[in-house]
Design an enzyme around this catalytic site. Structure first.
Site, PDB file in Angstrom:
ATOM      1  N   ALA A  56       0.837  -1.206   0.000  1.00  0.00           N
ATOM      2  CA  ALA A  56       0.000   0.000   0.000  1.00  0.00           C
ATOM      3  C   ALA A  56       0.872   1.256   0.000  1.00  0.00           C
ATOM      4  CB  ALA A  56      -0.921  -0.003   1.224  1.00  0.00           C
ATOM      5  N   ARG A  82       6.061 -12.225  -3.339  1.00  0.00           N
ATOM      6  CA  ARG A  82       5.909 -10.934  -2.637  1.00  0.00           C
ATOM      7  C   ARG A  82       7.148 -10.058  -2.782  1.00  0.00           C
ATOM      8  NH1 ARG A  82       1.931 -10.235   1.307  1.00  0.00           N
ATOM      9  NH2 ARG A  82       3.227  -8.663   2.266  1.00  0.00           N
ATOM     10  N   TYR A  90       0.285 -22.807  -6.022  1.00  0.00           N
ATOM     11  CA  TYR A  90       0.423 -22.314  -7.404  1.00  0.00           C
ATOM     12  C   TYR A  90       1.893 -22.042  -7.677  1.00  0.00           C
ATOM     13  CZ  TYR A  90      -0.179 -17.919  -4.745  1.00  0.00           C
ATOM     14  OH  TYR A  90      -0.091 -16.916  -3.814  1.00  0.00           O
ATOM     15  N   ASP A  92      -3.983  -2.753   4.793  1.00  0.00           N
ATOM     16  CA  ASP A  92      -4.318  -3.516   6.007  1.00  0.00           C
ATOM     17  C   ASP A  92      -4.532  -2.611   7.222  1.00  0.00           C
ATOM     18  OD1 ASP A  92      -4.152  -5.878   4.640  1.00  0.00           O
ATOM     19  OD2 ASP A  92      -2.573  -6.766   5.869  1.00  0.00           O
TER      20      ASP A  92
END
Ligand SMILES: Cc1cc2nc3c(=O)[nH]c(=O)nc-3n(C[C@H](O)[C@H](O)[C@H](O)COP(=O)(O)OP(=O)(O)OC[C@H]3O[C@@H](n4cnc5c(N)ncnc54)[C@H](O)[C@@H]3O)c2cc1C
Length: 391
Positions: free
Chosen positions: A15, A103, A207, A285
């Site tokens: 963010a 990430r 995945y 978050d």
């Protein structure tokens, strides 16, 4: 435009870095304060759905995203024991796409993008106090530094320092679920599919990542005893293998490859009632922590970053309107997604065998007869384009 406006962003996560680049591209002078000594990420995967990908595209980072992620081709739900396919839904091959990202790679893309736009990232600055006055937002760090700005953006995640300033203390509660996550060397020819193995009281998602060389595993189990709410607590891989020992051979193959694993407790946090004040706004978050079961936390963070920064640029002389419109545009949508994620855990974990079989049969039939409708149930999440449908 925001030429010369001084803005402090708390937290160099998804963010914070996305907002920082967006603000700097519009002329603001942006400083990001990050508590860690370097920008690093736990090794784990993340799914970026079209609603998040359009934001990265609008930030000029679409090419980097495509170069460093795998485009997902389908979502498969499988029964846990033999791995029988319950439902297989192809993902659209056109449009912004679903991406399987590491990430650390996404953070790298965003951090590079922020620096390139002129953002100053100050590491080892743990925010300890925030003082909002009529004339200025003042942030003090545990290292003793002080930063003044006209606006402070709280992108400091689950344990945000800004959230309680705007809302008082919140009361998270343990959901009765713990999760492990790990990355392992991928088996040969792992399909470009997000696969969910659904068992009684537990499920496992996997995945491929990084050109198919790596596989991401997230495994969730219902458990009465709670664990700390930290993503970085290590556990013994033997516990993970034992909890999923009845799962299909393909799962056993993946779990046999796990060398290190993190485990943490899943907590529900209320969505923050107040996201904005005169000189402050919450994003990501910090405003709306979510359970991971819709894979939307990072995507919502990207949507927030775009919406807030675009509104600030649209109302450079009237910040109050920009902030009010931001909260109005985002809060209901994020609350609905957080609730959908909480519900999804129950759907995966049906404990009674007959109920589970009935539910799987219905789901299997529906996804064969009307795959578009099954996937379309979530169009309200994935087809949203905040860069186009601007408030
Ligand atoms: C297992 C798991 C799987 C997930 N999978 C997905 C997925 O597939 N798709 C998806 O969209 N989302 C997913 N998410 C959610 C997603 O990771 C989060 O929602 C997202 O990272 C939130 O980003 P953020 O920037 O708001 O917060 P964070 O990523 O938590 O970043 C906050 C930053 O602020 C810093 N910070 C905190 N406090 C301070 C302080 N006092 N001073 C200075 N700095 C501070 C932190 O160090 C950190 O760098 C998943 C989450 C989990 C746990």
């Amino acid at each position: 435009m925001l030429i010369g406006q001084k803005i402090t962003v708390l937290g160099a996560g998804i963010a914070g870095l996305a907002a920082a680049r967006a603000l700097a591209l519009r002329g603001a002078r942006v400083t990001v304060l990050e508590q860690a000594e370097e920008i690093r990420e736990v090794g784990a995967g993340l799914q970026i759905s079209p609603n998040g990908a359009v934001v990265l595209e609008a930030l000029g980072l679409g090419e980097a995203l495509r170069a460093r992620t795998i485009r997902g081709q389908a979502v498969a739900l499988r029964d846990y024991r033999r791995g029988r396919v319950v439902s297989h839904l192809s993902l659209p091959s056109d449009g912004a796409g679903y991406h399987f990202a590491h990430r650390a790679d996404l953070i790298d893309i965003l951090a590079e993008g922020a620096r390139e736009a002129g953002v100053k990232i100050r590491l080892l600055q743990k925010v300890s106090e925030i003082d909002l006055t009529d004339t200025c937002a003042r942030v003090t760090t545990a290292q003793g530094a002080e930063f003044g700005a006209s606006l402070v953006i709280g992108a400091d995640g689950l344990h945000s320092r800004l959230r309680p300033v705007l809302n008082g203390a919140a009361d998270p509660f343990f959901t009765g679920q713990v999760a492990w996550r790990a990355t392992v060397p991928a088996p040969a020819d792992m399909p470009r599919v997000a696969t969910v193995y659904m068992g009684p009281g537990r499920h496992l998602v996997c995945y491929p990542l990084r050109g198919g060389t790596m596989a991401n595993i997230v495994a969730v189990q219902e458990q009465a005893e709670w664990r700390a709410e930290s993503w970085t607590q290590e556990d013994d891989p033997a516990n993970l293998r034992a909890a999923f020992s009845e799962f299909a051979p393909a799962v056993q193959d993946l779990l046999a490859r796990v060398e290190t694993v993190n485990q943490w407790g899943l907590f529900r946090h209320p969505v923050a009632p107040h996201w904005v004040a005169d000189r402050a706004a919450l994003i990501g978050d910090a405003a709306h922590p979510t359970l991971p079961f819709m894979a939307q936390g990072a995507n919502m963070a990207l949507e927030d970053a775009w919406t807030l920064t675009s509104l600030l640029a649209q109302h450079p002389e009237d910040r109050a309107t920009a902030l009010r419109t931001y909260q109005a545009a985002r809060k209901d949508r994020c609350t609905r997604i957080v609730e959908a994620a909480s519900k999804n855990a129950r759907n995966y974990h049906l404990t009674s065998a007959p109920v589970r079989m009935a539910a799987h049969t219905v789901l299997g039939l529906a996804s064969r007869i009307a795959p578009k409708q099954v996937l379309g149930r979530f169009d309200w999440i994935y087809a949203k384009d905040v860069t186009r449908d601007f408030p």
